[in-house]
Write a protein that holds these residues in place. Structure first.
Motif, PDB file in Angstrom:
ATOM      1  N   VAL A   6       0.860  -1.181   0.000  1.00 23.82           N
ATOM      2  CA  VAL A   6       0.000   0.000   0.000  1.00 23.82           C
ATOM      3  C   VAL A   6       0.890   1.222   0.000  1.00 23.82           C
ATOM      4  O   VAL A   6       1.507   1.569   1.012  1.00 23.82           O
ATOM      5  N   GLU A   7       0.989   1.856  -1.154  1.00 19.20           N
ATOM      6  CA  GLU A   7       1.915   2.977  -1.356  1.00 19.20           C
ATOM      7  C   GLU A   7       1.318   3.922  -2.392  1.00 19.20           C
ATOM      8  O   GLU A   7       0.939   3.494  -3.476  1.00 19.20           O
ATOM      9  N   ASP A   8       1.214   5.221  -2.043  1.00 21.04           N
ATOM     10  CA  ASP A   8       0.537   6.153  -2.939  1.00 21.04           C
ATOM     11  C   ASP A   8       1.463   6.867  -3.909  1.00 21.04           C
ATOM     12  O   ASP A   8       1.002   7.641  -4.746  1.00 21.04           O
ATOM     13  N   GLU A   9       2.773   6.617  -3.823  1.00 22.86           N
ATOM     14  CA  GLU A   9       3.700   7.190  -4.797  1.00 22.86           C
ATOM     15  C   GLU A   9       3.866   6.187  -5.932  1.00 22.86           C
ATOM     16  O   GLU A   9       4.508   5.142  -5.746  1.00 22.86           O
ATOM     17  N   PRO A  10       3.285   6.457  -7.100  1.00 25.74           N
ATOM     18  CA  PRO A  10       3.243   5.467  -8.184  1.00 25.74           C
ATOM     19  C   PRO A  10       4.602   4.909  -8.585  1.00 25.74           C
ATOM     20  O   PRO A  10       4.738   3.699  -8.780  1.00 25.74           O
TER      21      PRO A  10
END
Length: 231
Positions: A6-10
């Motif tokens: 779960v990581e929001d930096e593509p």
């Protein structure tokens, strides 16, 4: 091993996913809390890798939900913060490990494998069955003392079959555990990989096909039938 990242930096998420795949670790990626919860509701993961600061439900909230579910899934927190208070609060939420950004992919892999060993603490880290020795940490396989060179995907499939301890594993289960969510459910990848794995392991055959059900390791004699997989 299959993990949820779960990581929001593509760019980081993509790099982590691709790097883990090179280590025979299947990884699904969620860029926000809602997607993470959806994936957790429909898939089974061995470990969750959570960035704490994500859109929607936070990584902290995802951690709470995982702990409350009683699944026992290990949680590795990712964060840019390295203050002691942040570490303490993360562990207080139920995190099993913590990694501060930026981090080396190799360190993440080592921590994931350590968590996986702890998760399966009641089973030996090196598995031995029917003359076959499988070391998941070093990703090494020996048969009757002879080293067997496997591809990453072949090793991942063998891990799942050996972990089943002679139980039958369906093609769908192999697809779920050794591939990721982008795998085509109608693909022949499982059949092709199992067939190639049989050839690498040699004779007598170790992997049996249970028609219409799946595959299993012959734990007693190593005389698996159907050397050529017919599905």
């Amino acid at each position: 091993m299959r993990v949820l990242v779960v990581e929001d930096e593509p760019l980081m998420a993509e790099a982590v996913r691709d790097g883990l795949r090179l280590e025979a670790i299947a990884a699904d990626v969620a860029g926000d809390g809602d997607t993470a919860l959806e994936l957790l509701s429909v898939n089974t993961y061995d470990i969750a890798v959570l960035d704490r600061d994500i859109p929607g439900p936070s990584g902290d909230e995802i951690a709470r939900r995982i702990v409350e579910s009683g699944s026992g899934m290990p949680i590795l927190m990712l964060t840019a913060a390295d203050r002691l208070d942040d570490l303490a609060s993360g562990f207080g939420l139920g995190a099993d490990d913590y990694l501060t950004k930026p981090f080396a992919l190799r360190e993440l892999v080592l921590r994931l494998r350590a968590l996986d060993r702890r998760r399966a603490h009641n089973r030996p880290p090196v598995r031995e069955v029917a003359g076959l020795t499988v070391d998941p940490f070093r990703r090494e396989v020996y048969r009757d003392g002879r080293y067997v060179a496997l591809t990453r995907k072949q090793f991942a499939v063998l891990e799942v079959l050996v972990a089943a301890e002679g139980g039958v594993v369906s093609a769908e289960q192999l697809l779920e555990r050794a591939w990721d969510e982008n795998a085509d459910p109608f693909t022949n990848a499982v059949r092709i990989t199992v067939s190639a794995l049989r050839k690498r392991l040699g004779e007598p055959g170790l992997i049996s096909t249970v028609p219409g059900v799946g595959y299993r390791i012959d734990t007693q004699t190593g005389t698996g039938r159907d050397g050529e997989d017919r599905g």
